[in-house]
Design an enzyme around this catalytic site. Structure first.
Site, PDB file in Angstrom:
ATOM      1  N   SER A  40       0.713  10.153  11.005  1.00  0.00           N
ATOM      2  CA  SER A  40       2.045  10.193  10.077  1.00  0.00           C
ATOM      3  C   SER A  40       3.285  11.184  10.118  1.00  0.00           C
ATOM      4  O   SER A  40       2.712  12.022   9.259  1.00  0.00           O
ATOM      5  CB  SER A  40       1.686   9.020   8.640  1.00  0.00           C
ATOM      6  OG  SER A  40       0.578   8.067   8.666  1.00  0.00           O
ATOM      7  N   ASN A  74       0.761  -1.272   0.346  1.00  0.00           N
ATOM      8  CA  ASN A  74       0.111  -0.109   0.411  1.00  0.00           C
ATOM      9  C   ASN A  74       0.964   1.273  -0.026  1.00  0.00           C
ATOM     10  O   ASN A  74       0.527   2.491  -0.551  1.00  0.00           O
ATOM     11  CB  ASN A  74      -1.369  -0.354   1.100  1.00  0.00           C
ATOM     12  CG  ASN A  74      -0.388   0.029   2.400  1.00  0.00           C
ATOM     13  OD1 ASN A  74       0.641  -0.835   2.425  1.00  0.00           O
ATOM     14  ND2 ASN A  74      -1.043  -0.154   3.965  1.00  0.00           N
ATOM     15  N   GLY A  92       2.736  -5.474   7.717  1.00  0.00           N
ATOM     16  CA  GLY A  92       1.625  -6.355   6.549  1.00  0.00           C
ATOM     17  C   GLY A  92       0.321  -6.582   7.616  1.00  0.00           C
ATOM     18  O   GLY A  92       0.443  -6.052   8.890  1.00  0.00           O
ATOM     19  N   SER A  93      -0.254  -7.816   7.607  1.00  0.00           N
ATOM     20  CA  SER A  93      -1.756  -8.085   8.104  1.00  0.00           C
ATOM     21  C   SER A  93      -1.406  -8.282   9.279  1.00  0.00           C
ATOM     22  O   SER A  93      -0.398  -9.318  10.028  1.00  0.00           O
ATOM     23  CB  SER A  93      -2.718  -9.035   7.266  1.00  0.00           C
ATOM     24  OG  SER A  93      -1.876 -10.572   7.123  1.00  0.00           O
ATOM     25  N   GLU A 116       4.315  -4.246  12.574  1.00  0.00           N
ATOM     26  CA  GLU A 116       3.893  -3.308  12.182  1.00  0.00           C
ATOM     27  C   GLU A 116       2.205  -3.921  11.498  1.00  0.00           C
ATOM     28  O   GLU A 116       2.444  -4.105  10.275  1.00  0.00           O
ATOM     29  CB  GLU A 116       4.242  -2.044  11.221  1.00  0.00           C
ATOM     30  CG  GLU A 116       5.074  -1.458  12.099  1.00  0.00           C
ATOM     31  CD  GLU A 116       4.709  -0.314  12.680  1.00  0.00           C
ATOM     32  OE1 GLU A 116       3.214  -0.279  13.442  1.00  0.00           O
ATOM     33  OE2 GLU A 116       5.805   0.297  13.778  1.00  0.00           O
ATOM     34  N   CYS A 158      -2.936   1.519   7.118  1.00  0.00           N
ATOM     35  CA  CYS A 158      -3.426   0.683   7.805  1.00  0.00           C
ATOM     36  C   CYS A 158      -4.145   1.617   9.346  1.00  0.00           C
ATOM     37  O   CYS A 158      -4.292   1.123  10.576  1.00  0.00           O
ATOM     38  CB  CYS A 158      -2.057   0.222   8.955  1.00  0.00           C
ATOM     39  SG  CYS A 158      -0.750   1.570   8.665  1.00  0.00           S
ATOM     40  N   ARG A 210      -7.416   8.872   2.206  1.00  0.00           N
ATOM     41  CA  ARG A 210      -5.561   8.999   1.719  1.00  0.00           C
ATOM     42  C   ARG A 210      -5.462   7.639   1.389  1.00  0.00           C
ATOM     43  O   ARG A 210      -5.572   6.338   1.878  1.00  0.00           O
ATOM     44  CB  ARG A 210      -4.843   9.004   3.299  1.00  0.00           C
ATOM     45  CG  ARG A 210      -3.383   9.211   2.918  1.00  0.00           C
ATOM     46  CD  ARG A 210      -2.837   9.550   4.213  1.00  0.00           C
ATOM     47  NE  ARG A 210      -1.028   9.711   3.985  1.00  0.00           N
ATOM     48  CZ  ARG A 210      -0.471   8.822   4.685  1.00  0.00           C
ATOM     49  NH1 ARG A 210      -0.643   8.017   5.960  1.00  0.00           N
ATOM     50  NH2 ARG A 210       1.102   8.663   4.797  1.00  0.00           N
ATOM     51  N   GLU A 239       8.440   2.676  14.485  1.00  0.00           N
ATOM     52  CA  GLU A 239       9.489   3.356  13.302  1.00  0.00           C
ATOM     53  C   GLU A 239       9.012   4.386  13.256  1.00  0.00           C
ATOM     54  O   GLU A 239       8.220   4.423  14.176  1.00  0.00           O
ATOM     55  CB  GLU A 239       8.787   2.547  12.400  1.00  0.00           C
ATOM     56  CG  GLU A 239       8.456   0.482  11.802  1.00  0.00           C
ATOM     57  CD  GLU A 239       8.118   0.252  10.064  1.00  0.00           C
ATOM     58  OE1 GLU A 239       7.343   0.494  10.017  1.00  0.00           O
ATOM     59  OE2 GLU A 239       9.298  -1.081  10.405  1.00  0.00           O
TER      60      GLU A 239
HETATM   61  P1  NAP Z   1      -0.007  -9.272   3.704  1.00  0.00           P
HETATM   62  O1  NAP Z   1      -1.042  -9.744   2.834  1.00  0.00           O
HETATM   63  O2  NAP Z   1      -0.131  -9.429   4.934  1.00  0.00           O
HETATM   64  O3  NAP Z   1       1.509  -8.612   2.914  1.00  0.00           O
HETATM   65  C1  NAP Z   1       2.523  -8.629   3.679  1.00  0.00           C
HETATM   66  C2  NAP Z   1       3.733  -8.934   3.034  1.00  0.00           C
HETATM   67  O4  NAP Z   1       4.069  -9.900   3.815  1.00  0.00           O
HETATM   68  C3  NAP Z   1       3.268  -8.619   1.431  1.00  0.00           C
HETATM   69  O5  NAP Z   1       4.704  -8.636   1.464  1.00  0.00           O
HETATM   70  C4  NAP Z   1       3.593 -10.440   1.603  1.00  0.00           C
HETATM   71  O6  NAP Z   1       3.704 -11.461   0.402  1.00  0.00           O
HETATM   72  C5  NAP Z   1       4.151 -11.158   2.622  1.00  0.00           C
HETATM   73  N1  NAP Z   1       4.149 -11.872   3.383  1.00  0.00           N
HETATM   74  C6  NAP Z   1       2.548 -12.686   3.346  1.00  0.00           C
HETATM   75  N2  NAP Z   1       2.832 -14.468   3.257  1.00  0.00           N
HETATM   76  C7  NAP Z   1       3.963 -14.401   4.270  1.00  0.00           C
HETATM   77  C8  NAP Z   1       4.562 -15.362   4.734  1.00  0.00           C
HETATM   78  N3  NAP Z   1       4.053 -16.774   4.631  1.00  0.00           N
HETATM   79  N4  NAP Z   1       5.914 -15.577   4.992  1.00  0.00           N
HETATM   80  C9  NAP Z   1       6.668 -14.516   4.780  1.00  0.00           C
HETATM   81  N5  NAP Z   1       6.113 -13.013   3.667  1.00  0.00           N
HETATM   82  C10 NAP Z   1       4.663 -13.564   3.986  1.00  0.00           C
HETATM   83  O7  NAP Z   1      -0.977  -7.567   4.351  1.00  0.00           O
HETATM   84  P2  NAP Z   1      -0.808  -6.432   2.742  1.00  0.00           P
HETATM   85  O8  NAP Z   1      -2.358  -7.332   1.917  1.00  0.00           O
HETATM   86  O9  NAP Z   1      -0.235  -6.773   1.856  1.00  0.00           O
HETATM   87  O10 NAP Z   1      -1.000  -4.541   2.803  1.00  0.00           O
HETATM   88  C11 NAP Z   1      -2.199  -4.696   4.152  1.00  0.00           C
HETATM   89  C12 NAP Z   1      -2.055  -4.936   5.831  1.00  0.00           C
HETATM   90  O11 NAP Z   1      -1.255  -4.195   6.283  1.00  0.00           O
HETATM   91  C13 NAP Z   1      -3.298  -4.172   6.131  1.00  0.00           C
HETATM   92  O12 NAP Z   1      -3.844  -5.093   7.428  1.00  0.00           O
HETATM   93  C14 NAP Z   1      -2.969  -3.108   6.827  1.00  0.00           C
HETATM   94  O13 NAP Z   1      -3.458  -2.210   7.947  1.00  0.00           O
HETATM   95  C15 NAP Z   1      -1.427  -3.559   7.541  1.00  0.00           C
HETATM   96  N6  NAP Z   1      -0.467  -2.161   7.157  1.00  0.00           N
HETATM   97  C16 NAP Z   1       0.367  -1.717   8.123  1.00  0.00           C
HETATM   98  C17 NAP Z   1       1.490  -0.474   8.473  1.00  0.00           C
HETATM   99  C18 NAP Z   1       1.663  -0.356  10.053  1.00  0.00           C
HETATM  100  O14 NAP Z   1       2.321   0.164   9.750  1.00  0.00           O
HETATM  101  N7  NAP Z   1       0.767  -0.825  10.434  1.00  0.00           N
HETATM  102  C19 NAP Z   1       2.008   0.057   7.115  1.00  0.00           C
HETATM  103  C20 NAP Z   1       0.726  -0.673   6.138  1.00  0.00           C
HETATM  104  C21 NAP Z   1       0.191  -1.302   6.033  1.00  0.00           C
HETATM  105  P3  NAP Z   1       2.124 -12.174  -0.309  1.00  0.00           P
HETATM  106  O15 NAP Z   1       1.788 -10.966  -0.651  1.00  0.00           O
HETATM  107  O16 NAP Z   1       3.449 -12.298  -1.369  1.00  0.00           O
HETATM  108  O17 NAP Z   1       1.995 -12.574   0.497  1.00  0.00           O
END
Ligand code: NAP
Length: 479
Positions: A442, A152, A229-230, A251, A285, A279, A459
């Protein structure tokens, strides 16, 4: 635009995947393939790990000033190439160009901030309470890191991790999301140009995340995971880190409450809502997920928000005048459609939007729902789209308890003109960050992160570098 980098970056060199695999990168505005990039497998992960491990010792010995200067140069190059990087980001992720330019500036600022922190890593010297021993404290890099980022914020999520890792003297492997690998590869090119030694940063783009990452986390040579990520994936990775006690920063997801009290300035609240909700098309997130509005102002707030949301122009992010680009992919859009349908089935009224347009691309219109039932699925699911869901409340204690009734605790937003109430409610929210009369929190100089299942660690800010440093204490008897 200059050449698009599409190979793995390992040990300072560009290379295809060992098995020759590639993966497509799609333009979410058209659904067409933009290009193919190398699709790393287990062997590439081992090569990247070897490069990071080999480079670690010498990199840890470089002077803080040298590390700082590299970050500073990279910050300048990123800013010089703002337009080029913004176009690249918009093409792979979809956000409008104006937002992409904003992200380039935000991303670059992490490098400037951590260039300033690199030279302020301190230690300590003192006498222990018994008077018989001295204590020498020094701080060292944790060692080779694995950095995993989401799609994102393709550039900023990378610089927010790479900046402090470089400043602290860590080497690293970056695994970006497969939807948005191009911004990370461009970043690697910029850091090489800025003088980063070979092996310090390695970038593995892959569609085989677990094949690449799990052996790294279980192998014992990677000493730190920094993940964005999630929450679901975060939990899985924490379990993988447990065996070899890999240090983690997580995060994770959010479910931000956005609270509007009856004494709020509604113009300020609606401005704040537009930022907190729209945004990044709601794919943040920090996005406001649950709007709790005092019953006496709910109708007026909903009307004004719907008017503003309805006036936004939806279209390809590269087109002039577009405010809202496509969602990342069909899966992401499908989830938003399902959440809206579920809310409507449970009695929500659609004030604006709510209908998926025909045609190519993953567009979804800005949508405002009111009279949303607390039982709706979007109450405990990140919407990750341009949908504002409004519920009403009657008093402060009630809204605080409803706002906190979630496994997440990343950020909350509070709108009131009462200073005491603003501080009281901010303190009562179980979150890592609060926007008090603002929809944007942010900033590279502020510690970003959540509590509960929104994450571990912070971070940015003064503490961002701590995540990449260990203390060493040396006891020296007084003789
Ligand atoms: P995601 O599905 O959790 O993926 C995040 C990253 O993890 C991707 O690079 C993904 O690659 C990788 N990943 C997934 N499964 C994995 C595994 N088994 N081993 C290693 N890596 C793995 O999240 P997303 O859909 O990309 O992003 C959205 C999420 O991120 C939302 O929940 C959002 O709230 C969160 N987020 C949090 C913040 C914060 O600072 N708190 C900031 C931005 C986003 P693949 O897609 O290839 O699986």
């Amino acid at each position: 635009m200059t050449e698009v980098l599409n190979q793995l970056f390992i040990g300072g060199a560009w290379a295809d995947a060992a098995d020759g695999a590639t993966m497509p990168v799609d333009d979410p505005a058209t659904g067409e393939i933009l290009c193919h990039v190398a699709d790393a497998g287990a062997k590439d992960a081992r090569l990247a790990e070897e490069a990071a491990v080999q480079a670690q010792q010498e990199w840890a010995r470089t002077s803080p000033r040298a590390r700082s200067e590299i970050l500073r140069r990279a910050h300048e190059i990123i800013l010089e190439r703002t337009d080029e990087l913004a176009h690249l980001m918009t093409s792979e992720m979809g956000k409008p160009l104006a937002e992409a330019r904003g992200e380039v500036a935000y991303a670059a600022e992490f490098f400037r901030w951590f260039s300033e922190e690199a030279v302020r890593i301190d230690g300590g010297y003192g006498t222990l309470p018994d008077g018989r021993n001295r204590m020498l404290l020094s701080r060292r890099p944790v060692g080779p890191c694995l950095l995993i980022t989401p799609w994102n914020f393709p550039l900023a999520m990378g610089t927010r991790k790479i900046g402090p890792a470089i400043a602290a003297g860590c080497t690293m492997i970056l695994k970006p999301a497969p939807q948005t690998p191009l911004s990370s590869l461009a970043l690697a090119g910029i850091l090489k140009e800025a003088g980063l030694p070979d092996g310090v940063l390695n970038v593995v783009t892959t569609s085989r995340a677990s094949e690449v990452c799990e052996p790294l986390l279980r192998g014992g040579r990677i000493r730190k995971l920094s993940f964005t990520g999630s929450t679901a994936v975060g939990r899985l990775l924490l379990a993988q880190c447990a065996d070899t006690v890999v240090r983690t920063s997580m995060e994770l997801g959010g479910n931000a409450p956005f609270i509007v009290f009856d004494d709020a300035d509604l113009d300020v609240a609606v401005d704040g809502a537009m930022v907190a909700k729209m945004r990044n098309m709601g794919e943040a997130c920090t996005a406001a997920n649950r709007f709790f509005v005092h019953r006496s102002v709910a109708e007026e707030f909903g009307r004004r928000l719907a008017e503003r949301m309805g006036a936004l122009v939806v279209g390809p992010g590269t087109r002039d005048g577009v405010d809202v680009g496509p969602l990342i992919d069909r899966t992401g859009r499908g989830k938003v459609e399902e959440l809206v349908a579920d809310a409507v089935e449970r009695g929500a009224r659609v004030l604006v939007g709510g209908r998926t347009p025909e045609g190519p691309g993953c567009f979804y219109p800005p949508t405002v729902l009111t009279d949303v039932s607390a039982e709706s699925r979007l109450m405990d699911t990140e919407i990750f789209g341009p949908v504002a869901a409004i519920l009403t409340f009657d008093d402060e204690d009630e809204v605080l308890s409803r706002a906190n009734d979630t496994q997440w605790g990343l950020v909350g937003y509070v709108f009131t003109q009462g200073l005491d109430r603003g501080l009281r409610v901010s303190e009562g929210l179980e979150v890592g960050m609060v926007g008090l009369n603002t929809g944007l929190v942010s900033n590279p100089a502020a510690p970003f992160g959540g509590v509960k299942q929104s994450g571990l660690g912070r971070e940015g800010g003064r503490v961002g570098i701590d995540e990449f440093l260990e203390y060493q204490y040396v006891a020296v008897p007084v003789r």
